[in-house]
Design an enzyme around this catalytic site. Structure first.
Site, PDB file in Angstrom:
ATOM      1  N   LYS A  72      28.043  46.532  77.280  1.00 51.86           N
ATOM      2  CA  LYS A  72      28.063  47.637  77.204  1.00 51.86           C
ATOM      3  C   LYS A  72      29.440  48.514  77.633  1.00 51.86           C
ATOM      4  CE  LYS A  72      25.095  52.157  77.981  1.00 51.86           C
ATOM      5  NZ  LYS A  72      24.125  52.579  78.893  1.00 51.86           N
ATOM      6  N   SER A 145      21.157  55.141  75.983  1.00 54.03           N
ATOM      7  CA  SER A 145      22.458  55.271  75.658  1.00 54.03           C
ATOM      8  C   SER A 145      22.899  53.654  75.091  1.00 54.03           C
ATOM      9  CB  SER A 145      22.777  55.550  76.080  1.00 54.03           C
ATOM     10  OG  SER A 145      23.495  55.143  78.060  1.00 54.03           O
ATOM     11  N   SER A 169      17.674  53.407  79.329  1.00 56.50           N
ATOM     12  CA  SER A 169      19.004  53.787  77.991  1.00 56.50           C
ATOM     13  C   SER A 169      18.991  52.005  78.293  1.00 56.50           C
ATOM     14  CB  SER A 169      19.755  54.201  79.159  1.00 56.50           C
ATOM     15  OG  SER A 169      20.425  55.446  78.609  1.00 56.50           O
TER      16      SER A 169
END
Lengths: 443, 67
Positions: A72, A145, A169
């Site tokens: 990420k 996210s 997330s």
């Protein structure tokens, strides 16, 4: 011949270790697959052909030797500062703890994954790199996210990705994309070199197709063994209010059926303060990040996000104090509850992935922004600091997956992985092995 | 101008932050979603709720007196 990204993470690692797979070929095939398949997903905005080759050349013979992993875009890498879903670097390049653990395990960071702008949403439809699509239906949200990590794993671009979960997330996009995502206990994966290092809610973790792969990548990130045990005889707490209320009917049915088929001892339990968990989590999440948002950051945001930041700046200070009192109350209640239960269970999201064009979910009580509905299911775990996992348990008539969330006591990641493996067994791996249409494309 | 808009405009003006009608519309929508839960928490009786000091989210809460 099977494409290496159609193999599990553990089979890739075993194949490289035994010499059956050439890690250089695995890397080249992975980069090619991202190039071929990611156009509709926008899950991996940057790949690193040169840097990953260099990592491979220097990789030690660790448990993930020569295995490509995506990360990420919130962690410092030696060649790239994390961007947090925004157009610019939020930190300078460097070695984050997560990167270091991957490097020491011999893994190869092949690219960074797309994410919701600032990590501030559960849909992934707001990002400087375009909305994250869902591998089951690219017109629907991949989630947020850590949506890019979930979509990339779901579409078989990589078999393992690193995510971070500050309000759901990891678990929420894992549910949307039909993968297994483990939010570790707060602090188990060190967050040094992470854009929100200040946050008291955030925990990193592995995102993979199934529990065994999640265990392998999780051990690397956690820096310790997560030994496997029999997960067939667990005591499971069912917290009806508020987590089993106002759910999409198909989500509720699939989650109930999955639990009933496990043979686990199910017991209805109550948690004092749970009715305020959603807003306490939202208050903590938003208010503890506000001090990092300056005019330059705001200029990058879209008008809706700018207006939301203004709204947050008017929230009363007393709200945060009250949120922390709820947090304390819930944590104490949980400590007692985990004397009687091994895990607690409820649906990861109340409704499946909504369309990117209109990220709104329909629940029995009405239509809601997906973020508000989702954080009710997930923010609780971040307030408490406990680990949680999404396990795929169904396919919605809309054509996108359904996920069950299991959470355990502090440090009990291995129990969650055992539980997830048991769910996989009783569902005959129907959902962890299901191929989304995008991943069914010929190589 | 209703009390919500008055609060928002005056509050942001005090902080030197610009606000326009579009901002107000977004904030009103946000308040429709989160406002009831915020007000419920603000009104909750938390007189008996003890804070957790120090807080370590990675561990179970310590009992009073525990080192």
């Amino acid at each position: 011949m099977t494409h290496p990204q159609d193999l599990s993470l553990r089979d890739q690692a075993a194949g490289v270790a035994s010499g059956e797979l050439d890690p250089g070929e695995v890397l080249a095939a992975t980069l090619a697959r991202i190039e071929e398949r990611d156009g509709q997903l926008r899950s991996v905005p940057s790949v690193f052909p040169e840097e990953s080759q260099r990592m491979l050349a220097e990789a030690p013979r660790g448990p993930l030797h020569g295995v490509p992993i995506a990360v990420k875009d919130m962690f410092r890498l030696p060649w790239r500062g994390p961007r947090d879903g925004t157009p610019r670097e939020q930190l300078p390049p460097g070695e984050s703890a997560a990167y270091r653990r991957l490097k020491e395990a011999g893994a190869v960071v092949v690219g960074v994954t797309n994410m919701h702008f600032w990590g501030a949403g559960s849909t992934g439809h707001v990002s400087a790199y375009g909305p994250v699509g869902n591998p089951w239906d690219p017109s629907r949200c991949g989630g947020g996210s850590s949506g890019g990590s979930a979509a990339a794993v779901g579409a078989r671009l990589v078999a393992g990705a690193v995510g971070v979960d500050g309000g759901g997330s990891i678990r929420l996009p894992a549910a949307y994309c039909g993968i297994t995502g483990l939010k570790c206990t707060f602090g188990v994966v060190p967050l040094q070199g992470y854009t929100h290092e200040f946050a008291s809610m955030d925990a990193a973790g592995p995102m993979c197709r199934d529990a065994a792969d999640t265990r392998l990548l999780g051990e690397t990130l956690a820096g310790r063994q997560l030994p496997a045990s029999d997960g067939s005889a667990l005591r499971v707490g069912i917290v009806r209010e508020p987590f089993w209320t106002d759910l999409g009917p198909e989500v509720e049915r699939a989650s109930e059926e999955a639990l009933e088929n496990t043979g686990w001892t199910l017991q209805e339990v109550e948690l004092d303060g749970a009715e305020h968990a959603q807003i306490a989590a939202v208050a903590r999440l938003t208010l503890e990040a506000l001090h990092t948002i300056d005019d330059e950051h705001l200029a990058d945001a879209d008008p809706i996000m700018r207006a939301l930041v203004k709204y947050e700046r008017l929230l009363p200070a007393e709200l945060l104090v009250r949120a922390d009192l709820i947090r304390a109350k819930l944590r104490r209640a949980l400590a007692g509850l985990f004397q009687r239960c091994d895990v607690i269970a409820w649906p990861t999201v109340p409704a499946p992935a909504p369309p990117i064009e209109a990220p709104v979910v329909e629940l029995p009580s009405g239509h809601y922004p997906a973020d508000a509905a989702n954080v009710r299911q997930s923010g609780f775990g971040n307030l408490a600091g406990i680990p949680g996992i999404n396990v795929p348990v169904g396919l919605h008539s809309a054509g996108v997956p359904i996920g069950l969330q299991l959470q355990a006591g502090w440090g009990e990641e291995a129990v969650l992985l055992d539980a997830a493996e048991h769910v996989e067994r009783v569902t005959e791996r129907a959902y962890v092995d299901a191929l989304p249409p995008l991943a069914g494309m010929p190589a | 101008m209703d009390s919500f808009e008055l609060y928002v405009r005056n509050g942001l003006e005090l902080r030197g932050i610009d606000v326009d009608d579009k901002d107000i519309a977004v904030m009103r929508a946000a308040d429709a979603v989160y406002g009831p839960a915020i007000r419920s928490l603000m009104e909750a009786d938390l007189g008996s709720a003890a804070p957790e000091i120090p807080l370590d989210p990675g561990s179970p809460p310590r009992e009073a007196g525990e080192p």
